[in-house]
Design a protein around this motif. Structure first.
Motif, PDB file in Angstrom:
ATOM      1  N   ASP A  85      18.845 -14.862 -43.511  1.00  0.00           N
ATOM      2  CA  ASP A  85      17.873 -15.941 -43.452  1.00  0.00           C
ATOM      3  C   ASP A  85      16.551 -15.519 -44.067  1.00  0.00           C
ATOM      4  O   ASP A  85      16.420 -14.424 -44.651  1.00  0.00           O
ATOM      5  N   GLU A  86      15.568 -16.360 -43.939  1.00  0.00           N
ATOM      6  CA  GLU A  86      14.254 -16.068 -44.517  1.00  0.00           C
ATOM      7  C   GLU A  86      13.651 -14.810 -43.901  1.00  0.00           C
ATOM      8  O   GLU A  86      13.012 -14.006 -44.608  1.00  0.00           O
ATOM      9  N   ALA A  87      13.843 -14.618 -42.595  1.00  0.00           N
ATOM     10  CA  ALA A  87      13.303 -13.415 -41.941  1.00  0.00           C
ATOM     11  C   ALA A  87      13.944 -12.160 -42.503  1.00  0.00           C
ATOM     12  O   ALA A  87      13.271 -11.122 -42.711  1.00  0.00           O
ATOM     13  N   SER A  88      15.247 -12.216 -42.780  1.00  0.00           N
ATOM     14  CA  SER A  88      15.950 -11.050 -43.337  1.00  0.00           C
ATOM     15  C   SER A  88      15.445 -10.748 -44.742  1.00  0.00           C
ATOM     16  O   SER A  88      15.284  -9.577 -45.129  1.00  0.00           O
ATOM     17  N   SER A 110      18.594  -9.514 -39.961  1.00  0.00           N
ATOM     18  CA  SER A 110      17.506  -8.581 -39.670  1.00  0.00           C
ATOM     19  C   SER A 110      17.631  -8.000 -38.274  1.00  0.00           C
ATOM     20  O   SER A 110      17.204  -6.859 -38.033  1.00  0.00           O
ATOM     21  N   ASP A 111      18.237  -8.763 -37.331  1.00  0.00           N
ATOM     22  CA  ASP A 111      18.433  -8.231 -35.981  1.00  0.00           C
ATOM     23  C   ASP A 111      19.571  -7.216 -35.953  1.00  0.00           C
ATOM     24  O   ASP A 111      19.549  -6.279 -35.127  1.00  0.00           O
ATOM     25  N   ILE A 112      20.551  -7.356 -36.805  1.00  0.00           N
ATOM     26  CA  ILE A 112      21.657  -6.397 -36.865  1.00  0.00           C
ATOM     27  C   ILE A 112      21.166  -5.072 -37.445  1.00  0.00           C
ATOM     28  O   ILE A 112      21.534  -3.981 -36.981  1.00  0.00           O
ATOM     29  N   LEU A 113      20.325  -5.180 -38.493  1.00  0.00           N
ATOM     30  CA  LEU A 113      19.850  -3.997 -39.208  1.00  0.00           C
ATOM     31  C   LEU A 113      18.469  -3.547 -38.742  1.00  0.00           C
ATOM     32  O   LEU A 113      17.755  -2.860 -39.476  1.00  0.00           O
ATOM     33  N   ALA A 114      18.078  -3.960 -37.546  1.00  0.00           N
ATOM     34  CA  ALA A 114      16.758  -3.594 -37.025  1.00  0.00           C
ATOM     35  C   ALA A 114      16.625  -2.070 -36.976  1.00  0.00           C
ATOM     36  O   ALA A 114      17.604  -1.363 -36.675  1.00  0.00           O
ATOM     37  N   PRO A 115      15.439  -1.534 -37.307  1.00  0.00           N
ATOM     38  CA  PRO A 115      15.263  -0.079 -37.336  1.00  0.00           C
ATOM     39  C   PRO A 115      15.671   0.605 -36.025  1.00  0.00           C
ATOM     40  O   PRO A 115      16.248   1.681 -36.037  1.00  0.00           O
ATOM     41  N   PHE A 146      31.035 -14.379 -39.493  1.00  0.00           N
ATOM     42  CA  PHE A 146      30.914 -14.819 -40.883  1.00  0.00           C
ATOM     43  C   PHE A 146      29.533 -14.440 -41.379  1.00  0.00           C
ATOM     44  O   PHE A 146      28.524 -14.689 -40.697  1.00  0.00           O
ATOM     45  N   ILE A 147      29.493 -13.824 -42.558  1.00  0.00           N
ATOM     46  CA  ILE A 147      28.220 -13.403 -43.137  1.00  0.00           C
ATOM     47  C   ILE A 147      27.908 -14.324 -44.305  1.00  0.00           C
ATOM     48  O   ILE A 147      28.720 -14.486 -45.227  1.00  0.00           O
ATOM     49  N   GLY A 148      26.743 -14.938 -44.243  1.00  0.00           N
ATOM     50  CA  GLY A 148      26.316 -15.847 -45.289  1.00  0.00           C
ATOM     51  C   GLY A 148      24.824 -16.024 -45.230  1.00  0.00           C
ATOM     52  O   GLY A 148      24.126 -15.270 -44.543  1.00  0.00           O
ATOM     53  N   THR A 149      24.321 -17.034 -45.909  1.00  0.00           N
ATOM     54  CA  THR A 149      22.878 -17.195 -46.001  1.00  0.00           C
ATOM     55  C   THR A 149      22.470 -18.645 -45.742  1.00  0.00           C
ATOM     56  O   THR A 149      23.163 -19.583 -46.142  1.00  0.00           O
ATOM     57  N   SER A 150      21.346 -18.799 -45.055  1.00  0.00           N
ATOM     58  CA  SER A 150      20.743 -20.122 -44.859  1.00  0.00           C
ATOM     59  C   SER A 150      19.446 -20.262 -45.632  1.00  0.00           C
ATOM     60  O   SER A 150      18.786 -21.292 -45.546  1.00  0.00           O
ATOM     61  N   ALA A 151      19.066 -19.219 -46.372  1.00  0.00           N
ATOM     62  CA  ALA A 151      17.819 -19.276 -47.128  1.00  0.00           C
ATOM     63  C   ALA A 151      17.899 -20.404 -48.153  1.00  0.00           C
ATOM     64  O   ALA A 151      18.875 -20.514 -48.908  1.00  0.00           O
ATOM     65  N   ALA A 152      16.856 -21.237 -48.177  1.00  0.00           N
ATOM     66  CA  ALA A 152      16.883 -22.430 -49.023  1.00  0.00           C
ATOM     67  C   ALA A 152      17.017 -22.080 -50.489  1.00  0.00           C
ATOM     68  O   ALA A 152      17.697 -22.770 -51.261  1.00  0.00           O
ATOM     69  N   GLY A 153      16.417 -21.011 -50.916  1.00  0.00           N
ATOM     70  CA  GLY A 153      16.433 -20.671 -52.335  1.00  0.00           C
ATOM     71  C   GLY A 153      17.793 -20.240 -52.838  1.00  0.00           C
ATOM     72  O   GLY A 153      18.023 -20.212 -54.044  1.00  0.00           O
ATOM     73  N   VAL A 207      23.402 -28.103 -43.486  1.00  0.00           N
ATOM     74  CA  VAL A 207      23.645 -26.830 -42.819  1.00  0.00           C
ATOM     75  C   VAL A 207      24.073 -25.803 -43.857  1.00  0.00           C
ATOM     76  O   VAL A 207      24.554 -26.157 -44.941  1.00  0.00           O
ATOM     77  N   PRO A 208      23.935 -24.528 -43.552  1.00  0.00           N
ATOM     78  CA  PRO A 208      24.454 -23.492 -44.459  1.00  0.00           C
ATOM     79  C   PRO A 208      25.965 -23.624 -44.600  1.00  0.00           C
ATOM     80  O   PRO A 208      26.671 -23.929 -43.633  1.00  0.00           O
ATOM     81  N   GLY A 209      26.466 -23.390 -45.814  1.00  0.00           N
ATOM     82  CA  GLY A 209      27.898 -23.486 -46.023  1.00  0.00           C
ATOM     83  C   GLY A 209      28.682 -22.538 -45.142  1.00  0.00           C
ATOM     84  O   GLY A 209      29.787 -22.864 -44.689  1.00  0.00           O
ATOM     85  N   VAL A 210      28.095 -21.355 -44.865  1.00  0.00           N
ATOM     86  CA  VAL A 210      28.814 -20.382 -44.042  1.00  0.00           C
ATOM     87  C   VAL A 210      29.067 -20.920 -42.636  1.00  0.00           C
ATOM     88  O   VAL A 210      30.063 -20.578 -41.998  1.00  0.00           O
ATOM     89  N   SER A 211      28.177 -21.811 -42.138  1.00  0.00           N
ATOM     90  CA  SER A 211      28.367 -22.325 -40.785  1.00  0.00           C
ATOM     91  C   SER A 211      29.594 -23.229 -40.703  1.00  0.00           C
ATOM     92  O   SER A 211      30.212 -23.354 -39.636  1.00  0.00           O
ATOM     93  N   LEU A 212      29.987 -23.867 -41.814  1.00  0.00           N
ATOM     94  CA  LEU A 212      31.175 -24.711 -41.801  1.00  0.00           C
ATOM     95  C   LEU A 212      32.439 -23.866 -41.680  1.00  0.00           C
ATOM     96  O   LEU A 212      33.401 -24.277 -41.025  1.00  0.00           O
ATOM     97  N   HIS A 213      32.438 -22.677 -42.299  1.00  0.00           N
ATOM     98  CA  HIS A 213      33.573 -21.778 -42.092  1.00  0.00           C
ATOM     99  C   HIS A 213      33.670 -21.397 -40.617  1.00  0.00           C
ATOM    100  O   HIS A 213      34.778 -21.342 -40.058  1.00  0.00           O
ATOM    101  N   ALA A 214      32.522 -21.146 -40.024  1.00  0.00           N
ATOM    102  CA  ALA A 214      32.523 -20.803 -38.594  1.00  0.00           C
ATOM    103  C   ALA A 214      33.002 -21.992 -37.754  1.00  0.00           C
ATOM    104  O   ALA A 214      33.760 -21.818 -36.790  1.00  0.00           O
ATOM    105  N   GLN A 215      32.596 -23.207 -38.128  1.00  0.00           N
ATOM    106  CA  GLN A 215      33.009 -24.380 -37.353  1.00  0.00           C
ATOM    107  C   GLN A 215      34.510 -24.640 -37.489  1.00  0.00           C
ATOM    108  O   GLN A 215      35.139 -25.167 -36.569  1.00  0.00           O
ATOM    109  N   ILE A 216      35.098 -24.284 -38.629  1.00  0.00           N
ATOM    110  CA  ILE A 216      36.549 -24.424 -38.773  1.00  0.00           C
ATOM    111  C   ILE A 216      37.257 -23.582 -37.728  1.00  0.00           C
ATOM    112  O   ILE A 216      38.186 -24.044 -37.041  1.00  0.00           O
TER     113      ILE A 216
END
Length: 734
Positions: free
Chosen positions: A60-63, A282-287, A304-311, A324-333
């Motif tokens: 995401d944007e924070a990451s 960013s929470d997974i890879l937190a220092p 599922f690893i994907g991105t919600s960043a708008a860009g 919604v991010p495309g990756v979330s649809l894989h998760a919803q399946i």
């Protein structure tokens, strides 16, 4: 069935056939409307979000703020895989394509530096090798995209077993795939395609292919592979329809059976996007390492690893209208498969909808042409409501998708077409009848004419009628002292008020003749008790005139009372359209009409306002009638017996009328026998009649004045008649 109705049915069936053919071909606008309906159902009742062992690790944007812009070097992705594996993820699926070498790998960064030692180059780390090393032994699933170029086909990491006929022709066709880095493809535990709605023009993701085919091999989706790897399964079981090649009914993955369309697609039943579904990368890879809450969310979960960043432009639209991010649809399946909440559109749904279009449209044609457009509309609305309710209940209770709009739209078009035809053609005859008779008939009688086949036959028709004439007394004198405008206003007020009672009692207004009204009953349709209804209209006219006089409706002053005379007779007459071909009136002619006119004229001599012939009196059971003698009518060799109408059954039940009736009978007998008691009886009758709500004083005054002047009948048979009075009119004879 009339010819117009036959034509209407043929045209209606043509419309029905066209609409049925249109639905069978299912053009794009119908598909769009149907899909929009199913979207609306999901908005009304989305799949409830339930805590599931499915998570989205979101770049995401924070990451991006913490680790830099995308794409990340693959050694960071390797660290992400290692961290997720250590936290106990049951499978790790990348919604990311790895088609090119990592350009941020140190070996690739310095590869083009001039004079670099090849040995040194080989000693530099390669991020792709690091990422491939982290994949080995971990439940990692990589994704591939569909391509129209090249010939590359990805590895298949699982086996496929079939039941029934071969399903290879059923799924969407894959010409080629985007190639993965060879070492990554070789080390992955599973490989699946990431396409959510391939070759579909709609931006809304409603159904997703669980399998694609190149004609020789099936390839699973990323979500299926993630679920398979998480269960440790090695084979997919594809269930096909018996005796139907190229059809898929369901896919079995480990412990789960997923119903599909014939093409192996899953109807997405989505829930609203929830923050609980996501974990920031960013929470997974937190220092300091991930928190306990993050570890609990990842443990035993399908990730599922994907991105919600708008860009990064991986945003999709769901049936709920959410982006919604495309990756979330894989998760919803996977969530949908784990929950067992599926949507299904049976293979026979199209056939049912086509049949409903044909049946509903045909029914509306029949109802509109033969019954009534209003009834057809009511039936169509009822069936529409039933279709909508049934479709909604099928969705909300069983997850079945049936289109209510196709029969609704077809019914609307059919009803409009049939109603238009009926208005333009079938109802033309009724409109002509209504224009011709609307001013003369009661609405009830007019309705019967319109809805009774062959009820109205133009031309002469001999039938029994009850005829009525109404005339204003002393009209000639009145017209001399009134201006033409005032005279017209007076007539309009009076005749309008009186004629209403003809219409209200199912009579036919024949014509207005100056100050007179002619009306008749029992034509153009049979009217039961037509004589009684004519008398009822006459009595109502008497009451209405009394009210008009009481409130001085004519403006002549309270001392000037308007009086009328009414004659009624029942007999055979010729009734039909009379006149020229281009201009005619519906009227009655014959001796019955002439007799009625003369009975009305005799009201002046008798001194009473309503007289009926003896023939009409025979049908008036229960009415208050008194014998008014026999009239010598012009042109008639025999006298015509008439009765005075005192009132209806209520008046007949009065004690006062019973007393009057007894006195009147004695008076008639005395007059016939030339008894001297006739004058005394006439006075007694006048006195008794004064107690009734009817003006009878003039009637008995005339009998009293003339009771002493008798002569023998010209026939010499001893029958008595009264002498002519000073006006020269013949008197009635008892």
């Amino acid at each position: 069935m009339t010819r117009a109705q036959q034509i209407g049915v043929v045209i209606g069936l043509v419309v029905v056939a066209a609409l049925t053919w249109l639905r069978a071909n299912d053009p794009e606008p119908l598909k769009i409307a149907r899909e929009a309906t199913f979207d609306q159902y999901q908005r009304w009742a989305p799949r409830a979000f339930e805590p599931m062992p499915v998570r989205v690790v979101d770049i995401d944007e924070a990451s991006l703020r913490q680790f830099g812009q995308w794409p990340w070097p693959r050694d960071r992705l390797a660290a992400l895989v290692d961290a997720l594996a250590q936290m106990g993820a049951s499978s790790i699926a990348f919604d990311i394509l790895f088609a090119e070498p990592d350009r941020l790998s140190p070996r690739n960064v310095v590869r083009n530096v001039a004079g670099i030692d090849p040995g040194l180059l080989r000693q530099l780390p390669d991020n792709d090798e690091l990422f491939a090393g982290s994949i080995v032994g971990n439940p990692v699933v990589l994704g591939f995209g569909l391509s129209n170029q090249g010939t590359h086909k990805p590895q298949v990491k699982a086996g496929f077993a079939f039941t029934g006929e071969s399903p290879l022709a059923a799924p969407p066709h894959m010409r080629a795939a985007t190639p993965l880095r060879p070492q990554l493809e070789a080390n992955a535990a599973g490989i699946g395609h990431i396409s959510l709605n391939p070759r579909k023009s709609s931006a809304v993701v409603r159904s997703v292919p669980l399998l694609v085919s190149d004609g020789e091999q099936l390839y699973p989706s990323l979500a299926l592979e993630a679920l398979r790897v998480a269960q440790g399964a090695s084979t997919y079981l594809v269930l096909g329809a018996p005796n139907t090649p190229g059809t898929i009914t369901a896919v079995k993955i480990g412990d789960f059976v997923v119903p599909t369309t014939a093409a192996g697609e899953l109807w997405l039943y989505v829930s609203r996007d929830r923050a609980e579904r996501y974990v920031s990368a960013s929470d997974i890879l937190a220092p300091g390492g991930p928190s306990a809450a993050v570890k609990a969310a990842i443990e035993d979960s399908i990730v599922f690893i994907g991105t919600s960043a708008a860009g990064l432009q991986d945003i999709r639209t769901t049936a709920l209208g959410q982006n919604v991010p495309g990756v979330s649809l894989h998760a919803q399946i996977v969530e949908q498969i784990l929950s067992g909440r599926f949507l299904s559109r049976p293979d026979w749904a199209d056939g049912l909808e086509i049949l409903s279009v044909a049946i509903l449209s045909g029914l509306l044609v029949v109802l509109t042409i033969f019954v009534s457009p209003a009834i057809a509309l009511a039936a169509g609305l009822l069936l529409t409501v039933c279709a909508l309710v049934a479709s909604w209940l099928a969705f909300s209770v069983e997850g079945l998708l049936f289109d209510p709009l196709a029969p609704l739209a077809a019914g609307t078009v059919t009803h409009f077409a049939a109603t238009s035809f009926r208005f333009l053609v079938t109802d033309r005859e009724r409109r002509e009848i209504r224009r011709a008779f609307g001013q003369y008939l009661s609405p009830t009688l007019l309705y019967r004419i319109e809805h009774t086949r062959n009820a109205l036959r133009l031309g002469g028709d001999d039938r029994e009628l009850t005829v009525m004439f109404v005339d204003v007394r002393n009209f000639t004198t009145m017209s001399e002292r009134l201006s033409p405008t005032a005279l017209v206003g007076f007539l309009n007020t009076l005749l309008d008020a009186l004629s209403r009672h003809v219409i209200a009692n199912e009579g036919t207004l024949d014509k207005f003749i100056g100050d007179s009204i002619m009306a008749f009953w029992n034509a153009p349709l049979d009217v039961p008790d037509h004589c009684a209804k004519a008398v009822r209209a006459a009595l109502a006219m008497r009451e209405t005139l009394a009210e008009l006089n009481a409130r001085d409706a004519f403006g002549f002053g309270p001392e000037h009372k308007i009086a009328i005379g009414i004659g009624i007779h029942t007999g055979l007459a010729c009734v039909g359209n009379m006149g020229a071909e281009t201009r005619f009136n519906y009227s009655a002619v014959g001796d019955t009409v002439n007799v009625t006119a003369r009975i009305e004229s005799a009201c002046k001599e008798v001194g009473f306002d309503i007289l009926v012939s003896a023939d009409a009196a025979k049908a008036l059971t229960g009415h208050a009638l008194l014998d008014a003698g026999a009239l010598a009518l012009r042109g008639k060799s025999d006298r015509t017996n008439v009765c005075a109408v005192i009132g209806d059954g209520q008046v007949a039940a009065f004690q006062e009328f019973a007393e009057l009736q007894a006195i009147h009978a004695r008076l008639v007998e005395a007059l016939r026998s030339r008894s001297a008691a006739s004058r005394k009886l006439a006075s007694a009758a006048k006195f008794t009649a004064a107690r009734l709500p009817v003006q009878l004083h003039e009637f008995y005054d005339r009998i009293w004045r003339r009771s002493g002047h008798f002569t023998m009948d010209e026939a010499g048979n001893g029958q008595l008649r009264q002498a002519t009075d000073p006006g020269g009119s013949e008197m009635t004879s008892f």
